[in-house]
Design a protein around this motif. Sequence first.
Motif, PDB file in Angstrom:
ATOM      1  N   VAL A  39       3.045   5.927  -3.122  1.00  0.00           N
ATOM      2  CA  VAL A  39       4.161   6.630  -3.786  1.00  0.00           C
ATOM      3  C   VAL A  39       3.914   6.723  -5.284  1.00  0.00           C
ATOM      4  CG1 VAL A  39       6.629   6.443  -4.344  1.00  0.00           C
ATOM      5  CG2 VAL A  39       5.848   6.069  -1.992  1.00  0.00           C
ATOM      6  N   VAL A  40       3.451   5.639  -5.893  1.00  0.00           N
ATOM      7  CA  VAL A  40       3.156   5.660  -7.332  1.00  0.00           C
ATOM      8  C   VAL A  40       2.053   6.676  -7.621  1.00  0.00           C
ATOM      9  CG1 VAL A  40       2.177   4.289  -9.229  1.00  0.00           C
ATOM     10  CG2 VAL A  40       3.969   3.322  -7.785  1.00  0.00           C
ATOM     11  N   GLY A  41       1.028   6.694  -6.781  1.00  0.00           N
ATOM     12  CA  GLY A  41      -0.057   7.654  -6.962  1.00  0.00           C
ATOM     13  C   GLY A  41       0.437   9.088  -6.874  1.00  0.00           C
ATOM     14  N   LEU A  42       1.264   9.361  -5.881  1.00  0.00           N
ATOM     15  CA  LEU A  42       1.802  10.715  -5.743  1.00  0.00           C
ATOM     16  C   LEU A  42       2.715  11.081  -6.911  1.00  0.00           C
ATOM     17  CD1 LEU A  42       2.515  10.831  -1.904  1.00  0.00           C
ATOM     18  CD2 LEU A  42       0.655  11.931  -3.160  1.00  0.00           C
ATOM     19  N   SER A  65       0.828  -1.207   0.000  1.00  0.00           N
ATOM     20  CA  SER A  65       0.000   0.000   0.000  1.00  0.00           C
ATOM     21  C   SER A  65       0.864   1.259   0.000  1.00  0.00           C
ATOM     22  CB  SER A  65      -0.945   0.008   1.186  1.00  0.00           C
ATOM     23  OG  SER A  65      -0.229   0.139   2.395  1.00  0.00           O
ATOM     24  N   SER A  66       2.026   1.214   0.635  1.00  0.00           N
ATOM     25  CA  SER A  66       2.938   2.366   0.599  1.00  0.00           C
ATOM     26  C   SER A  66       3.474   2.594  -0.808  1.00  0.00           C
ATOM     27  CB  SER A  66       4.100   2.151   1.570  1.00  0.00           C
ATOM     28  OG  SER A  66       3.622   2.050   2.891  1.00  0.00           O
ATOM     29  N   VAL A  67       3.771   1.509  -1.510  1.00  0.00           N
ATOM     30  CA  VAL A  67       4.227   1.623  -2.898  1.00  0.00           C
ATOM     31  C   VAL A  67       3.115   2.217  -3.757  1.00  0.00           C
ATOM     32  CG1 VAL A  67       4.908   0.272  -4.943  1.00  0.00           C
ATOM     33  CG2 VAL A  67       5.950  -0.204  -2.712  1.00  0.00           C
ATOM     34  N   THR A  72      -4.945   9.923  -8.167  1.00  0.00           N
ATOM     35  CA  THR A  72      -5.999  10.039  -7.159  1.00  0.00           C
ATOM     36  C   THR A  72      -6.560   8.666  -6.799  1.00  0.00           C
ATOM     37  OG1 THR A  72      -6.541  12.232  -7.993  1.00  0.00           O
ATOM     38  CG2 THR A  72      -8.196  11.154  -6.619  1.00  0.00           C
ATOM     39  N   GLY A  73      -6.747   7.815  -7.798  1.00  0.00           N
ATOM     40  CA  GLY A  73      -7.234   6.457  -7.537  1.00  0.00           C
ATOM     41  C   GLY A  73      -6.271   5.679  -6.647  1.00  0.00           C
ATOM     42  N   ALA A  74      -4.979   5.821  -6.890  1.00  0.00           N
ATOM     43  CA  ALA A  74      -3.983   5.131  -6.057  1.00  0.00           C
ATOM     44  C   ALA A  74      -4.015   5.656  -4.621  1.00  0.00           C
ATOM     45  CB  ALA A  74      -2.589   5.295  -6.659  1.00  0.00           C
ATOM     46  N   VAL A  75      -4.141   6.961  -4.464  1.00  0.00           N
ATOM     47  CA  VAL A  75      -4.213   7.533  -3.114  1.00  0.00           C
ATOM     48  C   VAL A  75      -5.477   7.049  -2.408  1.00  0.00           C
ATOM     49  CG1 VAL A  75      -4.464   9.684  -1.819  1.00  0.00           C
ATOM     50  CG2 VAL A  75      -2.775   9.530  -3.654  1.00  0.00           C
ATOM     51  N   ILE A  76      -6.586   6.976  -3.119  1.00  0.00           N
ATOM     52  CA  ILE A  76      -7.833   6.488  -2.519  1.00  0.00           C
ATOM     53  C   ILE A  76      -7.700   5.022  -2.116  1.00  0.00           C
ATOM     54  CG2 ILE A  76     -10.246   5.912  -3.038  1.00  0.00           C
ATOM     55  CD1 ILE A  76     -10.340   8.571  -4.623  1.00  0.00           C
ATOM     56  N   ILE A  77      -7.055   4.204  -2.947  1.00  0.00           N
ATOM     57  CA  ILE A  77      -6.824   2.798  -2.601  1.00  0.00           C
ATOM     58  C   ILE A  77      -5.982   2.702  -1.332  1.00  0.00           C
ATOM     59  CG2 ILE A  77      -5.605   0.689  -3.326  1.00  0.00           C
ATOM     60  CD1 ILE A  77      -6.579   1.341  -6.197  1.00  0.00           C
ATOM     61  N   PHE A  78      -4.948   3.538  -1.220  1.00  0.00           N
ATOM     62  CA  PHE A  78      -4.122   3.563  -0.017  1.00  0.00           C
ATOM     63  C   PHE A  78      -4.957   3.928   1.214  1.00  0.00           C
ATOM     64  CE2 PHE A  78      -1.691   6.195   2.978  1.00  0.00           C
ATOM     65  CZ  PHE A  78      -0.776   5.271   3.425  1.00  0.00           C
ATOM     66  N   LEU A  79      -5.797   4.951   1.099  1.00  0.00           N
ATOM     67  CA  LEU A  79      -6.622   5.378   2.228  1.00  0.00           C
ATOM     68  C   LEU A  79      -7.623   4.298   2.639  1.00  0.00           C
ATOM     69  CD1 LEU A  79      -7.260   9.108   1.284  1.00  0.00           C
ATOM     70  CD2 LEU A  79      -5.712   8.204   3.042  1.00  0.00           C
ATOM     71  N   ILE A  80      -8.193   3.605   1.669  1.00  0.00           N
ATOM     72  CA  ILE A  80      -9.122   2.512   1.978  1.00  0.00           C
ATOM     73  C   ILE A  80      -8.391   1.402   2.724  1.00  0.00           C
ATOM     74  CG2 ILE A  80     -10.489   0.638   0.950  1.00  0.00           C
ATOM     75  CD1 ILE A  80     -11.361   2.699  -1.197  1.00  0.00           C
ATOM     76  N   TYR A  81      -7.182   1.077   2.275  1.00  0.00           N
ATOM     77  CA  TYR A  81      -6.402   0.043   2.965  1.00  0.00           C
ATOM     78  C   TYR A  81      -6.103   0.457   4.402  1.00  0.00           C
ATOM     79  CZ  TYR A  81      -2.609  -2.816   4.595  1.00  0.00           C
ATOM     80  OH  TYR A  81      -1.844  -3.643   5.358  1.00  0.00           O
ATOM     81  N   ILE A  82      -5.670   1.685   4.600  1.00  0.00           N
ATOM     82  CA  ILE A  82      -5.354   2.158   5.947  1.00  0.00           C
ATOM     83  C   ILE A  82      -6.592   2.094   6.838  1.00  0.00           C
ATOM     84  CG2 ILE A  82      -4.691   4.210   7.291  1.00  0.00           C
ATOM     85  CD1 ILE A  82      -2.349   2.753   5.984  1.00  0.00           C
TER      86      ILE A  82
END
Length: 151
Positions: free
Chosen positions: A12-15, A7-9, A39-49
């Motif tokens: 980073v990819v999203g950013l 999820s951290s990767v 934005t989709g990658a950041v949202i996926i990260f937030l959902i995981y967290i």
Amino acid sequence: MVGTVISSVVLVVGLLFIIVRPIWRLTRSPLYWDMGIGTGAVIIFLIYIMTAVVTPKMIEEDLAKEPCGSRSPQGACYKLEPDLCKTIWDKAIGDCKQELADVIKARPTGLIWPALSRCSARKMDKSVRFNRVQSETDYCKAYFSYLEEKH
């Protein structure tokens, strides 16, 4: 651990997609492709967290506050096994529901939980008074004085 790394990767990819905009640089396509993927990658990260870190902690805290939980008055102020405590609490709730049946019937939409809770706590205290914690903390003192109030 693996989920956190992945999820951290993803974050980073999203950013990087949001900041560097690689698709736009290579193809001169509209910017919203980069922004959308980022934005989709950041949202996926937030959902995981939320699902892996925050929600389990919230559930754990809620269970600790339940009757007979470690942070509830019944769990903190009495020396009882959790299963025994829960059994006694459930019996007290049942008895109090029978005692307050007229009030519940007369006012079905009324706010009866405070009365039901105090009644249950008093009944439980009567049956396990000898199991009170010997080191009386301020929390337990306040709880016991609440039970002894006449209302």
